[in-house]
Design an enzyme around this catalytic site. Structure first.
Site, PDB file in Angstrom:
ATOM      1  N   ASP A  82     -87.421  27.505  42.272  1.00 26.34           N
ATOM      2  CA  ASP A  82     -88.556  26.698  41.853  1.00 26.34           C
ATOM      3  C   ASP A  82     -89.303  26.194  43.093  1.00 26.34           C
ATOM      4  OD1 ASP A  82     -90.237  25.333  40.103  1.00 26.34           O
ATOM      5  OD2 ASP A  82     -88.948  23.563  40.015  1.00 26.34           O
ATOM      6  N   HIS A 178     -96.386  16.638  37.763  1.00 29.73           N
ATOM      7  CA  HIS A 178     -94.982  16.458  38.142  1.00 29.73           C
ATOM      8  C   HIS A 178     -94.567  14.994  38.040  1.00 29.73           C
ATOM      9  CE1 HIS A 178     -94.547  20.571  39.395  1.00 29.73           C
ATOM     10  NE2 HIS A 178     -95.566  20.490  40.216  1.00 29.73           N
ATOM     11  N   SER A 212     -92.124  17.830  31.367  1.00 28.30           N
ATOM     12  CA  SER A 212     -91.200  16.904  30.709  1.00 28.30           C
ATOM     13  C   SER A 212     -91.991  15.935  29.844  1.00 28.30           C
ATOM     14  CB  SER A 212     -90.371  16.133  31.746  1.00 28.30           C
ATOM     15  OG  SER A 212     -89.340  16.950  32.267  1.00 28.30           O
ATOM     16  N   ILE A 253     -88.745  22.036  32.772  1.00 30.66           N
ATOM     17  CA  ILE A 253     -88.294  20.697  32.369  1.00 30.66           C
ATOM     18  C   ILE A 253     -87.232  20.218  33.352  1.00 30.66           C
ATOM     19  CG2 ILE A 253     -87.151  19.347  30.559  1.00 30.66           C
ATOM     20  CD1 ILE A 253     -88.343  21.417  28.539  1.00 30.66           C
TER      21      ILE A 253
END
Length: 307
Positions: A82, A178, A212, A253
């Protein structure tokens, strides 16, 4: 069972109008919780490893934990880097057995992002590894990238970027961000932009970062047991489910897992102040991860029974 790449799982997700959950991992309990949830839901998985996770747990430990999970389950699992900051970290992960990497040149000028992404693609494809790239910029802080505001992805640039780099999937910016503080007012995603990009790139898998939902029950739980997380607000889950209908095949997530773990650990230690056995608070935390991921798979991503 061996690790798999995202190709087949994304093709099925695109055709089925659902998304694959890409969950960030940092330790044994998180991996166990995620895998246990996916087993019950019969769902494919992307386990994401950030640069911070590699530094914290070390790559070899994470890969051995994933190896152990593969021996205990029969799931298609992809291990993904990531937010790779440069060619070197992508190369290290490819050489270390990752089946997918993300090169994040979103902070660079367009031509420099293309050049960096193309370099990673050429190395990765020679090894049979998938490459995700990013165009546009999300607000918030994620590893090496810091942005005070969203820079939405330009649809025409997205088409050109994919054609010139050969990247396999593209993370786009349509309003997610984020961290735990995504929206001050009403949450909104630019679905018109998403639909335009999808229509211009038929069959091409898109990715949403910063997705999220920051469940308020866990924010409140953490705060009621000594936490200080005021005003945290995430992406409503119904918006994420809708995005999966428009070519978004992978939804990232991380924050929700952190919140669930931290809230449950705070509660456990507050209610049992004499407890000092890590198993007694990490065990409930692992269950909280499982419950959170199972909910996401079933009710948000729509990828239950997708194996």
């Amino acid at each position: 069972m061996a690790l798999t790449g995202p190709k087949e799982m994304f093709e099925k997700a695109y055709a089925g109008g659902y998304a694959i959950g890409a969950f960030n991992v940092n330790n044994m309990e998180i991996i166990q919780g995620i895998v246990a949830a996916a087993e019950e839901e019969k769902a494919p998985l992307v386990l994401q490893v950030s640069a911070g996770a590699r530094k914290y747990a070390r790559q070899i430990y994470i890969m051995k934990l994933v190896e152990a999970a593969l021996q205990e389950c029969d799931l298609p699992i992809c291990v993904h880097l990531d937010h790779g900051a440069d060619f070197e970290i992508c190369k290290d992960c490819i050489d270390g057995g990752f089946t997918s990497v993300m090169i994040d040149g979103s902070h660079l000028p367009f031509e420099e992002n293309i050049a960096l992404t193309k370099k990673v693609v050429e190395y990765a494809h020679d090894k049979g590894v998938w490459v995700e790239a990013e165009l546009g910029r999300l607000a918030g802080i994620e590893e090496h990238v810091v942005s005070e505001k969203n820079i939405y992805t330009d649809p025409d640039q997205a088409v050109e970027f994919v054609e010139r780099t050969g990247c396999d999937s593209l993370a786009i910016a349509i309003g997610t961000s984020h961290g735990a503080y995504k929206f001050k007012g009403e949450a909104r995603l630019d679905f018109e932009r998403l639909e335009t990009i999808t229509n211009m790139m038929k069959g091409y898998p898109l990715v949403l970062h910063g997705s999220s939902s920051v469940p308020q029950e866990f924010v409140e739980m953490a705060n009621s047991y000594g936490g200080e997380i005021p005003g945290a607000k995430g992406v409503p889950e119904d918006l994420l489910r809708r995005a999966a209908k428009f070519g978004v095949c992978k939804i990232n997530i991380d924050t929700d897992i952190r919140l669930a773990m931290t809230a449950v650990i705070r509660k456990t230690l507050k209610e049992n102040p004499s407890e000092f056995d890590p198993r007694k608070y990490l065990g409930p935390a692992r269950q909280a991860v499982k419950d959170m991921v199972q909910h996401k798979i079933k009710n948000v991503l729509g990828c239950s029974n997708a194996i």
